[in-house]
Write a protein that holds these residues in place. Structure first.
Motif, short mmCIF file in Angstrom:
data_model
loop_
_atom_site.label_atom_id
_atom_site.label_comp_id
_atom_site.label_asym_id
_atom_site.label_seq_id
_atom_site.Cartn_x
_atom_site.Cartn_y
_atom_site.Cartn_z
N GLU A 26 14.06 9.97 0.56
CA GLU A 26 14.50 9.25 -0.64
C GLU A 26 15.15 7.94 -0.23
OE1 GLU A 26 16.91 11.48 -3.30
OE2 GLU A 26 15.60 13.24 -3.28
N ARG A 27 14.98 6.92 -1.08
CA ARG A 27 15.67 5.66 -0.87
C ARG A 27 15.81 4.94 -2.20
NH1 ARG A 27 11.93 1.06 0.18
NH2 ARG A 27 9.77 1.81 0.10
N ASN A 28 16.60 3.89 -2.19
CA ASN A 28 16.83 3.07 -3.38
C ASN A 28 16.12 1.73 -3.24
OD1 ASN A 28 18.45 4.96 -4.64
ND2 ASN A 28 20.35 4.08 -3.86
N LEU A 29 15.45 1.32 -4.29
CA LEU A 29 14.96 -0.05 -4.39
C LEU A 29 16.03 -0.83 -5.14
CD1 LEU A 29 11.22 0.54 -5.39
CD2 LEU A 29 12.24 0.48 -3.12
N VAL A 30 16.44 -1.95 -4.57
CA VAL A 30 17.59 -2.66 -5.13
C VAL A 30 17.24 -3.99 -5.77
CG1 VAL A 30 19.14 -1.53 -3.51
CG2 VAL A 30 18.19 -3.77 -2.93
N GLY A 42 0.78 -1.22 0.00
CA GLY A 42 0.00 0.00 0.00
C GLY A 42 0.81 1.27 0.00
N ALA A 43 2.14 1.17 0.14
CA ALA A 43 2.98 2.36 0.14
C ALA A 43 2.97 3.01 -1.24
CB ALA A 43 4.41 2.00 0.54
N VAL A 44 2.78 4.33 -1.26
CA VAL A 44 2.80 5.09 -2.49
C VAL A 44 4.16 5.78 -2.62
CG1 VAL A 44 1.76 6.97 -3.81
CG2 VAL A 44 0.32 5.46 -2.43
N LEU A 45 4.82 5.55 -3.73
CA LEU A 45 6.15 6.08 -3.98
C LEU A 45 6.15 6.88 -5.26
CD1 LEU A 45 8.12 2.74 -3.45
CD2 LEU A 45 7.57 4.43 -1.69
N ARG A 46 7.01 7.86 -5.35
CA ARG A 46 7.24 8.55 -6.62
C ARG A 46 8.61 8.13 -7.13
NH1 ARG A 46 5.37 12.42 -9.87
NH2 ARG A 46 3.64 12.84 -8.45
N VAL A 47 8.64 7.65 -8.37
CA VAL A 47 9.90 7.21 -8.96
C VAL A 47 10.67 8.43 -9.45
CG1 VAL A 47 10.96 5.82 -10.77
CG2 VAL A 47 8.89 5.01 -9.63
N LEU A 48 11.89 8.58 -8.95
CA LEU A 48 12.71 9.73 -9.30
C LEU A 48 13.65 9.46 -10.46
CD1 LEU A 48 13.70 10.88 -5.69
CD2 LEU A 48 11.84 11.77 -7.13
N ASP A 49 14.28 8.28 -10.46
CA ASP A 49 15.29 8.02 -11.48
C ASP A 49 15.77 6.58 -11.35
OD1 ASP A 49 16.99 8.51 -13.57
OD2 ASP A 49 18.31 9.90 -12.49
N VAL A 50 16.56 6.17 -12.33
CA VAL A 50 17.33 4.93 -12.25
C VAL A 50 18.77 5.33 -12.00
CG1 VAL A 50 18.03 2.83 -13.44
CG2 VAL A 50 15.76 3.79 -13.85
N GLY A 51 19.32 4.87 -10.89
CA GLY A 51 20.67 5.27 -10.51
C GLY A 51 21.74 4.60 -11.33
N LYS A 84 15.56 4.86 -7.79
CA LYS A 84 15.50 5.92 -6.78
C LYS A 84 14.05 6.36 -6.63
CE LYS A 84 20.14 7.75 -7.57
NZ LYS A 84 20.95 8.98 -7.84
N VAL A 85 13.55 6.34 -5.39
CA VAL A 85 12.15 6.68 -5.15
C VAL A 85 12.04 7.67 -4.00
CG1 VAL A 85 11.33 4.45 -6.01
CG2 VAL A 85 11.79 4.74 -3.56
N LEU A 86 10.91 8.37 -3.98
CA LEU A 86 10.58 9.31 -2.93
C LEU A 86 9.42 8.74 -2.12
CD1 LEU A 86 11.19 12.25 -1.88
CD2 LEU A 86 9.26 12.98 -3.31
#
Length: 265
Positions: free
Chosen positions: A236-240, A213-222, A228-230
């Motif tokens: 900010e954090r990274n999904l790996v 249920g978490a809503v994230l905004r995708v910022l970029d691909v590192g 990279k998400v908000l």
């Protein structure tokens, strides 16, 4: 399948030096990993099956791999690829092949899905082995839906194929050769695949919802290939990995039409 003809067509390419064909197999990835463990597999080996009885996606997910329905294949990569990151190599090659050869607006969903609109047409599964004597080796699995005109009920509306998108049923062997040629070319040129993936991905700048249920905004691909998400709280954090990013349906609602990706540079 005439493996010798495919090997000749791929002469000079890193991938496709040796092609092994199976009428039926549990999983091409499982067989490739077993051969890596035994020392039988070599860099560039390709395993292709008409039917997978236990085809696998990421996690515990199965992959529908009916006979004659698609391209079910695994490529052995020893020591990695000069085109990095490795998971983006088959992804970018698949998206471009579907655009160029079939005119399909394929795009990439991080980290390992190829979609047409919001339906999956291809998936990628990469599994590795490492030992002191041989170093790292990878089984790069690709499942590409080609000729299916229907899917099991649980996949209806979630999966698609080249045929379901209104194109003539493609020749699997030609698709395999085209895919391996493109992967070999990108590898030989040592391309930075992050910009190429980014340009073929519709997630950047969009809100996505995870299974919890978490809503994230995708910022970029590192630069390392992480997403990279908000967070909703502004952090900010990274999904790996895929386990971090189970994106629920609907994330493409209202997205503008998607045209051909830019050329590789």
């Amino acid at each position: 399948m005439n493996c010798s003809e495919i090997e000749r067509a791929l002469s000079g390419c890193r991938f496709g030096r040796r092609v092994r064909h199976f009428a039926s197999i549990a999983s091409t990835n499982d067989r490739a990993l077993a051969d890596i463990d035994s020392g039988e597999a070599r860099d560039g080996d390709v395993y292709v099956a008409d039917l997978q009885t236990r085809g696998r996606g990421t996690g515990d997910r199965s992959w529908h791999s009916e006979a004659g329905g698609g391209l079910w294949t695994t490529v052995v990569v020893e020591g990695g690829s000069a085109a990095r990151p490795l998971p983006f190599l088959p992804a970018v090659a698949l998206a471009d092949l579907l655009h160029r050869d079939f005119g399909l607006p394929a795009h990439l969903k991080w980290p390992n899905d190829v979609l047409v609109e919001d339906r999956k047409i291809a998936g990628i599964l990469i599994e590795g082995r490492s030992n002191a004597a041989r170093g790292a080796a990878w089984a790069v699995g690709v499942g590409l839906n080609l000729s299916q005109d229907r899917f099991p009920a649980e996949l209806a509306g979630l999966a698609t194929s080249v045929r379901l998108e209104g194109r003539p049923a493609p020749d699997r062997d030609r698709v395999l050769v085209a895919l391996l040629r493109r992967m070999s070319l990108m590898d030989a040129e040592g391309l930075d695949l992050v910009p190429a993936f980014r340009a073929r991905c519709r997630m950047i700048g969009r809100e996505v919802t995870q299974a919890g249920g978490a809503v994230l905004r995708v910022l970029d691909v590192g630069p390392d290939g992480h997403l990279k998400v908000l967070n909703a709280d502004g952090g900010e954090r990274n999904l790996v990995s895929r386990s971090d990013s189970v994106i629920l349906p609907g994330w493409l609602d209202g997205a503008p039409p998607y045209g051909p990706p830019p050329p590789l540079v």
